[in-house]
Design a protein around this motif. Sequence first.
Motif, PDB file in Angstrom:
ATOM      1  N   ASP A   1       2.875  -7.460   2.707  1.00  0.00           N
ATOM      2  CA  ASP A   1       1.984  -7.997   3.742  1.00  0.00           C
ATOM      3  C   ASP A   1       0.678  -7.212   3.861  1.00  0.00           C
ATOM      4  O   ASP A   1      -0.148  -7.522   4.727  1.00  0.00           O
ATOM      5  CB  ASP A   1       2.701  -7.990   5.101  1.00  0.00           C
ATOM      6  N   GLN A   2       0.506  -6.205   3.024  1.00  0.00           N
ATOM      7  CA  GLN A   2      -0.723  -5.394   2.987  1.00  0.00           C
ATOM      8  C   GLN A   2      -1.041  -4.782   4.357  1.00  0.00           C
ATOM      9  O   GLN A   2      -2.104  -5.019   4.934  1.00  0.00           O
ATOM     10  CB  GLN A   2      -1.902  -6.229   2.491  1.00  0.00           C
TER      11      GLN A   2
ATOM     12  N   ASN B   1      -0.041  -1.137   7.190  1.00  0.00           N
ATOM     13  CA  ASN B   1       0.485   0.222   7.352  1.00  0.00           C
ATOM     14  C   ASN B   1       0.254   1.101   6.120  1.00  0.00           C
ATOM     15  O   ASN B   1       1.155   1.745   5.603  1.00  0.00           O
ATOM     16  CB  ASN B   1       1.979   0.191   7.685  1.00  0.00           C
ATOM     17  N   GLY B   2      -0.997   1.125   5.668  1.00  0.00           N
ATOM     18  CA  GLY B   2      -1.353   1.961   4.521  1.00  0.00           C
ATOM     19  C   GLY B   2      -1.512   1.196   3.227  1.00  0.00           C
ATOM     20  O   GLY B   2      -2.052   1.722   2.253  1.00  0.00           O
ATOM     21  N   PHE B   3      -1.031  -0.043   3.181  1.00  0.00           N
ATOM     22  CA  PHE B   3      -1.117  -0.861   1.966  1.00  0.00           C
ATOM     23  C   PHE B   3      -2.104  -2.018   2.143  1.00  0.00           C
ATOM     24  O   PHE B   3      -1.955  -3.082   1.547  1.00  0.00           O
ATOM     25  CB  PHE B   3       0.260  -1.431   1.610  1.00  0.00           C
ATOM     26  N   GLU B   4      -3.139  -1.804   2.965  1.00  0.00           N
ATOM     27  CA  GLU B   4      -4.052  -2.899   3.313  1.00  0.00           C
ATOM     28  C   GLU B   4      -4.726  -3.534   2.095  1.00  0.00           C
ATOM     29  O   GLU B   4      -5.079  -4.703   2.123  1.00  0.00           O
ATOM     30  CB  GLU B   4      -5.112  -2.387   4.291  1.00  0.00           C
ATOM     31  N   ARG B   5      -4.911  -2.771   1.034  1.00  0.00           N
ATOM     32  CA  ARG B   5      -5.605  -3.323  -0.140  1.00  0.00           C
ATOM     33  C   ARG B   5      -4.682  -3.403  -1.358  1.00  0.00           C
ATOM     34  O   ARG B   5      -5.135  -3.443  -2.498  1.00  0.00           O
ATOM     35  CB  ARG B   5      -6.817  -2.459  -0.464  1.00  0.00           C
ATOM     36  N   SER B   6      -3.378  -3.432  -1.118  1.00  0.00           N
ATOM     37  CA  SER B   6      -2.415  -3.323  -2.215  1.00  0.00           C
ATOM     38  C   SER B   6      -2.526  -4.437  -3.252  1.00  0.00           C
ATOM     39  O   SER B   6      -2.253  -4.219  -4.434  1.00  0.00           O
ATOM     40  CB  SER B   6      -0.987  -3.286  -1.659  1.00  0.00           C
ATOM     41  N   LYS B   7      -2.919  -5.627  -2.845  1.00  0.00           N
ATOM     42  CA  LYS B   7      -2.949  -6.759  -3.782  1.00  0.00           C
ATOM     43  C   LYS B   7      -4.333  -7.046  -4.352  1.00  0.00           C
ATOM     44  O   LYS B   7      -4.455  -7.820  -5.310  1.00  0.00           O
ATOM     45  CB  LYS B   7      -2.387  -8.013  -3.106  1.00  0.00           C
ATOM     46  N   VAL B   8      -5.355  -6.465  -3.758  1.00  0.00           N
ATOM     47  CA  VAL B   8      -6.694  -6.770  -4.227  1.00  0.00           C
ATOM     48  C   VAL B   8      -7.356  -5.567  -4.922  1.00  0.00           C
ATOM     49  O   VAL B   8      -8.270  -5.747  -5.729  1.00  0.00           O
ATOM     50  CB  VAL B   8      -7.617  -7.228  -3.059  1.00  0.00           C
ATOM     51  N   TRP B   9      -6.881  -4.354  -4.628  1.00  0.00           N
ATOM     52  CA  TRP B   9      -7.519  -3.169  -5.203  1.00  0.00           C
ATOM     53  C   TRP B   9      -7.119  -2.976  -6.660  1.00  0.00           C
ATOM     54  O   TRP B   9      -5.947  -3.075  -7.017  1.00  0.00           O
ATOM     55  CB  TRP B   9      -7.146  -1.923  -4.389  1.00  0.00           C
ATOM     56  N   LYS B  10      -8.114  -2.711  -7.496  1.00  0.00           N
ATOM     57  CA  LYS B  10      -7.880  -2.340  -8.879  1.00  0.00           C
ATOM     58  C   LYS B  10      -8.719  -1.109  -9.188  1.00  0.00           C
ATOM     59  O   LYS B  10      -9.922  -1.082  -8.892  1.00  0.00           O
ATOM     60  CB  LYS B  10      -8.278  -3.481  -9.840  1.00  0.00           C
ATOM     61  N   SER B  11      -8.105  -0.098  -9.765  1.00  0.00           N
ATOM     62  CA  SER B  11      -8.850   1.125 -10.059  1.00  0.00           C
ATOM     63  C   SER B  11      -9.882   0.854 -11.158  1.00  0.00           C
ATOM     64  O   SER B  11      -9.636   0.060 -12.079  1.00  0.00           O
ATOM     65  CB  SER B  11      -7.905   2.239 -10.510  1.00  0.00           C
TER      66      SER B  11
ATOM     67  N   GLU C   1      11.526  -2.435   5.355  1.00  0.00           N
ATOM     68  CA  GLU C   1      10.264  -2.454   6.099  1.00  0.00           C
ATOM     69  C   GLU C   1       9.104  -2.010   5.221  1.00  0.00           C
ATOM     70  O   GLU C   1       7.992  -2.565   5.300  1.00  0.00           O
ATOM     71  CB  GLU C   1      10.378  -1.540   7.327  1.00  0.00           C
ATOM     72  N   THR C   2       9.343  -1.021   4.364  1.00  0.00           N
ATOM     73  CA  THR C   2       8.306  -0.551   3.434  1.00  0.00           C
ATOM     74  C   THR C   2       7.895  -1.669   2.477  1.00  0.00           C
ATOM     75  O   THR C   2       6.699  -1.894   2.241  1.00  0.00           O
ATOM     76  CB  THR C   2       8.809   0.661   2.646  1.00  0.00           C
ATOM     77  N   LEU C   3       8.858  -2.362   1.925  1.00  0.00           N
ATOM     78  CA  LEU C   3       8.558  -3.461   0.999  1.00  0.00           C
ATOM     79  C   LEU C   3       7.807  -4.585   1.706  1.00  0.00           C
ATOM     80  O   LEU C   3       6.904  -5.213   1.131  1.00  0.00           O
ATOM     81  CB  LEU C   3       9.845  -3.973   0.364  1.00  0.00           C
ATOM     82  N   LYS C   4       8.146  -4.845   2.974  1.00  0.00           N
ATOM     83  CA  LYS C   4       7.413  -5.837   3.756  1.00  0.00           C
ATOM     84  C   LYS C   4       5.975  -5.388   3.979  1.00  0.00           C
ATOM     85  O   LYS C   4       5.035  -6.192   3.875  1.00  0.00           O
ATOM     86  CB  LYS C   4       8.108  -6.072   5.095  1.00  0.00           C
TER      87      LYS C   4
END
Length: 319
Positions: free
Chosen positions: A301-302, A304-314, A294-297
């Motif tokens: 899928d960005q 439950n806390g990972f809303e910007r996981s694929k677009v955010w860059k520090s 479920e965590t990997l999903k």
Amino acid sequence: MIARLLLALTAIVIGLLMMETPTDPTVAKSLSRSITKIVKAFETSEGDGATVKRSIGSMNLHRLDPFLMLDHFHLVPGSGFPDHPHRGQATVTYMLEGSVQHEDSVGHKGTIGPGDLQWMVAGKGMPVHGPGHPNPTGLQLWINLPKVHKMTEPTYQELVSSQIPSAYPQGEDGPVEIKVISGKSHGVESPVRHLGGCWYLDLKLKGKGATVFQDIPSEWTAFIYTLEGALLVKGDQTEPSHTIVLSSGKNETGVLLSSGSDYTRAVLIAGEPLDEPVFQHGPFVMNTREEMIETLKDYNDQRNGFERSKVWKSLIGGR
């Protein structure tokens, strides 16, 4: 004749018992933990050009409930750790010298300087070399969170060095200083609160023979990581860059420490065992395989806390 002999023997036994009984009531109640295992922290490469000495989280000490990993890191200009997610654990960064920068996907960023602390629950971060400072060195500890707190919102507790209280068991001019990063020591308590019990103490013993007894909550997991000098644990000498796992008997109230060199420094860390199953995939730490799926999903899928996981860059990582 026999009666006189018995009286004499009784008197001798009573005399010996009186000699062996401590007059200090605190000493009488103190029973030190002892060493159960010593693990050398081996050097390895990590992240982008960083070097770490790892003990907990290595093949020789996979986990030490509730602790997942302990890294003694060293950074050089241009090195650091790439953007990465977390779930189900707390990450504690304590700087020994130099400074690092950090940044996460919800806008939290800043600098952790010499002697500063960052106690982070979940979130993302990437420390890099701070210009104008010595090559940064510090400790990073990963602590497993109880099942009930694994999906908590990301939080930070941050203290600069001057905000971390110190205990002086023998007075401020005495040979022992204990920085209370979390937990308690000799009447001094840290403002840091962990989601689960955890004490973290930075001990400095000045002068050969300097000695202190540090209380530890009964039956908690406890270990020492040696930084400098020669530390004696209940009389047994240790070397720097080693993790010293301590016993945890019901009647053991703490640990007796002394210095075998002119200056000795170590951290003493103790935590309440969770006694829960652990299913770990890198910085994701859950209890079951189903929770990990479920965590990997969530990450893919960005949500439950990972809303910007694929677009955010520090910004730090882009420098």
